[in-house]
Write a protein that holds these residues in place. Structure first.
Motif, mmCIF file in Angstrom:
data_model
loop_
_atom_site.group_PDB
_atom_site.id
_atom_site.type_symbol
_atom_site.label_atom_id
_atom_site.label_comp_id
_atom_site.label_asym_id
_atom_site.label_seq_id
_atom_site.Cartn_x
_atom_site.Cartn_y
_atom_site.Cartn_z
ATOM 1 N N ASN A 17 47.295 40.102 31.289
ATOM 2 C CA ASN A 17 46.123 40.612 32.013
ATOM 3 C C ASN A 17 44.863 39.836 31.645
ATOM 4 O OD1 ASN A 17 47.234 42.681 33.602
ATOM 5 N ND2 ASN A 17 47.301 44.053 31.852
ATOM 6 N N ILE A 18 44.714 39.520 30.376
ATOM 7 C CA ILE A 18 43.544 38.759 29.923
ATOM 8 C C ILE A 18 43.595 37.342 30.491
ATOM 9 C CG2 ILE A 18 42.404 37.785 27.885
ATOM 10 C CD1 ILE A 18 43.355 40.451 26.438
ATOM 11 N N GLY A 19 44.778 36.761 30.544
ATOM 12 C CA GLY A 19 44.929 35.440 31.161
ATOM 13 C C GLY A 19 44.482 35.458 32.616
ATOM 14 N N ARG A 20 44.898 36.478 33.344
ATOM 15 C CA ARG A 20 44.505 36.632 34.750
ATOM 16 C C ARG A 20 42.991 36.793 34.862
ATOM 17 N NH1 ARG A 20 47.089 41.192 38.787
ATOM 18 N NH2 ARG A 20 45.937 40.611 40.645
ATOM 19 N N LEU A 21 42.391 37.576 33.965
ATOM 20 C CA LEU A 21 40.942 37.755 33.938
ATOM 21 C C LEU A 21 40.246 36.415 33.679
ATOM 22 C CD1 LEU A 21 38.504 39.733 33.918
ATOM 23 C CD2 LEU A 21 38.924 40.023 31.469
ATOM 24 N N SER A 129 39.378 52.951 19.702
ATOM 25 C CA SER A 129 39.104 51.666 20.334
ATOM 26 C C SER A 129 39.528 51.723 21.800
ATOM 27 C CB SER A 129 39.870 50.545 19.629
ATOM 28 O OG SER A 129 41.272 50.768 19.755
ATOM 29 N N PHE A 130 39.084 50.723 22.546
ATOM 30 C CA PHE A 130 39.538 50.543 23.922
ATOM 31 C C PHE A 130 40.748 49.622 23.921
ATOM 32 C CE2 PHE A 130 34.954 51.406 24.765
ATOM 33 C CZ PHE A 130 35.114 52.478 25.638
ATOM 34 N N ASN A 131 41.509 49.654 25.003
ATOM 35 C CA ASN A 131 42.572 48.683 25.201
ATOM 36 C C ASN A 131 41.948 47.285 25.174
ATOM 37 O OD1 ASN A 131 43.807 46.851 27.458
ATOM 38 N ND2 ASN A 131 45.485 48.113 26.679
ATOM 39 N N ILE A 132 42.635 46.333 24.575
ATOM 40 C CA ILE A 132 42.058 45.000 24.419
ATOM 41 C C ILE A 132 41.741 44.335 25.747
ATOM 42 C CG2 ILE A 132 44.298 43.871 24.186
ATOM 43 C CD1 ILE A 132 42.941 41.946 22.187
ATOM 44 N N ALA A 133 42.584 44.501 26.755
ATOM 45 C CA ALA A 133 42.304 43.885 28.056
ATOM 46 C C ALA A 133 41.027 44.480 28.652
ATOM 47 C CB ALA A 133 43.488 44.048 28.998
#
Length: 151
Positions: A17-21, A129-133
């Motif tokens: 997901n972070i890669g897509r972001l 904490s929040f989800n890392i993504a």
């Protein structure tokens, strides 16, 4: 272009997901080993969809290898739920390094002690904490907003 750094990511779906972001925001992704998954993991590819081929991604064997190639250490910002300065109080610039720790523990004291700027994302005291993504999305969004105002 922003630099997003994941130190020892553990969950392939989050990294995908972070890669897509990163592709969507024109940011670079930097991944520091060890990972909790294999980089060709089907979940990583699924969450990154077909965008992974467009991702500007670099892998490093450890924090020292990554740190050695940073041109200006004063532009590195580490995210920590224990920090006292909010990311909303920070003046981001193009080329900044936004660093996130592994999902289970965040960034280690060893890594935190190597850099001056520690930032937090304000949140309710009902969660740790929040989800890392989601965290990456919050911070990239604010940084991109600020950078666009300067151009």
């Amino acid at each position: 272009m922003l630099n997003i750094v994941l130190v020892e990511p553990e969950i392939p779906n989050n990294t995908g997901n972070i890669g897509r972001l990163c592709v969507g925001t024109g940011s670079r992704l930097h991944l520091i080993h060890p990972f909790g998954f294999v980089i060709n993991d089907k979940n990583l590819k699924r969450s990154g969809l077909d965008y992974w081929v467009h991702l500007d991604v670099t892998e490093y064997q450890n924090v020292a290898e990554w740190k050695a190639q940073i041109p200006d250490l004063s532009r590195v910002f580490l995210m920590s739920s224990h920090a006292t300065t909010s990311y909303l109080e920070t003046d981001f610039q193009d080329g900044d390094w936004l660093v996130f720790g592994k999902e289970s523990k965040g960034l280690s004291e060893e890594v935190l002690s190597q850099f001056e700027h520690h930032l937090t994302i304000p949140m309710s005291n009902l969660i740790r904490s929040f989800n890392i993504a989601n965290s990456v999305a919050f911070v990239i969004g604010e940084a991109k907003r600020q950078i666009s105002l300067k151009n």
